[in-house]
Design an enzyme around this catalytic site. Sequence first.
Site, short mmCIF file in Angstrom:
data_model
loop_
_atom_site.label_atom_id
_atom_site.label_comp_id
_atom_site.label_asym_id
_atom_site.label_seq_id
_atom_site.Cartn_x
_atom_site.Cartn_y
_atom_site.Cartn_z
N LYS A 1 -11.05 36.67 50.71
CA LYS A 1 -10.28 37.93 50.68
C LYS A 1 -10.36 38.64 52.03
O LYS A 1 -9.38 39.20 52.52
CB LYS A 1 -10.80 38.83 49.55
CG LYS A 1 -10.52 38.29 48.15
CD LYS A 1 -11.31 39.02 47.06
CE LYS A 1 -11.13 38.36 45.70
NZ LYS A 1 -12.00 38.98 44.66
N GLN B 1 -17.03 43.09 43.75
CA GLN B 1 -16.93 41.72 43.23
C GLN B 1 -17.78 41.58 41.97
O GLN B 1 -18.96 41.93 41.95
CB GLN B 1 -17.36 40.72 44.31
CG GLN B 1 -17.12 39.26 43.96
CD GLN B 1 -15.64 38.90 43.77
OE1 GLN B 1 -14.76 39.47 44.40
NE2 GLN B 1 -15.36 37.95 42.91
N ASP C 1 -8.20 46.32 42.03
CA ASP C 1 -8.39 45.29 41.00
C ASP C 1 -7.62 45.64 39.72
O ASP C 1 -7.45 44.79 38.85
CB ASP C 1 -9.88 45.19 40.63
CG ASP C 1 -10.59 44.06 41.34
OD1 ASP C 1 -9.96 43.03 41.57
OD2 ASP C 1 -11.78 44.22 41.65
N1 GUN Z 1 -14.68 38.20 39.70
C1 GUN Z 1 -13.84 37.26 39.21
N2 GUN Z 1 -12.56 37.67 39.31
C2 GUN Z 1 -12.58 38.89 39.88
C3 GUN Z 1 -11.57 39.81 40.28
O1 GUN Z 1 -10.36 39.61 40.08
N3 GUN Z 1 -12.00 40.95 40.85
C4 GUN Z 1 -13.32 41.23 41.03
N4 GUN Z 1 -13.65 42.38 41.57
N5 GUN Z 1 -14.28 40.39 40.70
C5 GUN Z 1 -13.91 39.23 40.12
#
Ligand code: GUN
Length: 296
Positions: free
Chosen positions: A54, A98, A121
Amino acid sequence: MSATIIDGKAIAAQIKSEVKLEADSLKREHGIVPGLAFILVGENPASQSYVRSKGKACKELGFHSVTEERPSTISQDEILKLIHTFNSDPNIHGILVQLPLPKHIDENEVIMAIDWRKDVDGFHPVNVGKLVIGQPCLRPCTPAGVQELLVRSGNDPAGKHVVVVGRSNIVGKPVMNILLQKQQGANAVVTIAHTGGGDIAKYTKQADIVVAAIGKAEAITGDMLQPGCVVIDVGINRVADASTKTGSRLVGDVHFASASQVASAITPVPGGVGPMTIAMLMKNTLQAAKNLSSTT
Ligand code: GUN
């Protein structure tokens, strides 16, 4: 029948280039550079790899990004403090914590602490609620990516029966809420099949479009599908494979070899939904930057 492969990498690249164009003009005309903050707790290799990817996308698109890494022993208060700092930082338009977080951390409280206008998110209850009642909002990235994959591959879900397998808050439920909207690129009839409903195949056999998000390697096989259906595989599972250099490989929630003999179109793993999640995160961050600076 041998299915057409839906190329998530190419579609994601197209979305990122659209986002970059818009971000460049936001910078040129308003002096605003979209900024994204990552909070990464602990040493989970998958989480580390996701945050790295990312961050790389931010660089590619000329976004500002900051990563705060903390040990898994971090306290709830310390995480909340970090979030509050980013909430009041005018150069940060998106905050991504995350997941998963260590067991002693209350994930809900962490998500609630994020300013919902920076919740790229789409996990904050304000954004979840807005999505459910059809108001503009920041939408969860993977589900929004599933919709884009369908529309851009020429498989508009309008009027189709979509069966989502899995009812998670991150994928299953928001995919349903997005594809149900009375809007272009949605307007589908949606069923959620899950472990509480017994035989999954009973539902998937009735689907024009199957979205697999159960988190179980290769669980959806070709015999569970209606001939000619479209399959979107959200799963990412690492399975042992002695024939590879690393001793393992990635597979989805769909058994690709058998499903691709029955479906008309299918996403691969890797290279399907995965790249879309990052592209949609960039799109959300640009949207948040625009919303916060009221340039539109
Ligand atoms: N862990 C697995 N998928 C995601 C996501 O889409 N966003 C976040 N913040 N953590 C994750």
